[in-house]
Design a protein around this motif. Sequence first.
Motif: not given
Length: 256
Positions: A157-178
Motif C-alpha cells: 500500500y501507498t503511505l500517506w506522507f510519501g510523495p504519492f500519498g495524495g495520488h492525483e491530488t499530491g503534493p498538496w496532500h502534505y497540507l491536508g487531504g481536504e
Amino acid sequence: MSASPVTRLFAERATLSRSLRLLGSFEHEQTDPDLFYGAIARDTAELVDDLHRADTGRDLGGTVVLDVGGGPGYFADAFAARGARYVPVEPDPSEMHAAGLSVGGSIRGSGLALPIRTNSVDVCLSSNVAEHVADPWRMGEEMLRVTRPGGLVVLSYTLWFGPFGGHETGPWHYLGGEYAARRYRRETGHEPKNRFGRSLFPIRGSHGLQWARATENGELLAAFPRYHPRWAWWTVNIPVVREALVSNLVLVLRKR
C-alpha cells in the motif's frame, strides 16, 4: 525488518534501473492506464513469484492467487503466464468493467468480508488497495482468513506522507487531504477520483507494521519498499523516516 530469506530472490531484481523504469510509468496511471497497469502487472507477478519460490521452493504454477481489489483484472494475464489461477475480487462493478477486460472467475465482493471459503487460496494479494479502505487491517485479517495455513499474504500500500500519498491530488496532500481535494477541484473543474475521507485515507507505514506484528493469524516474514532498489530498503527500519521515504510498503505474512 526489511531483508529476510523470503525476499532473497526479489532482492536480486530490486535494482535502480527497475525503480526508474516503474517510476516512469507512474505518470500514465490516469492518461494511459493500459501502459501503467501493464508494467505494474508484470512486475507484481514477478514479485509474488519470487516471494513464493523463496518461501516454498516452488513457482506459482498450479497455485490459486486471490487479488483483493483486483479492479478490472489487469493482472490476470501476468499471473496466468506463470501458471497460476488468478481470481480478482472487486466491490465496485464500474471498476470491474472499466478496462473492457473479461476475466473468468471474477468475483464481486468486499475486502472487508471476502466471499471466499476459509483456508482456500495459496496466495492472497492486495496491491495498492489498503489506502482506499477505511478499515484496512480488517481487510488484512480477511486476507489471512481465506489463505491456507502456510500460504502467503502479500499486502502492498501507498503511505500517506510519501510523495504519492495524495495520488492525483499530491503534493498538496502534505497540507491536508481536504485542502488537496478542494484545490484539485478548483484546478480541474471536477472531483478527484480518489476522494480524501471517502476513498482515500491517511494510512502510515507504522500502522501496517503494528498490525502485521500483532496479528495472531499470521507471521510477518518481511517488510520492504516495493519500488526501491535493494540498497534503500533500510528506510523501513527508521520510524518517521520511513513515512516520507518508503512510498509504498510491502508486508509479507505467512498464514499460521
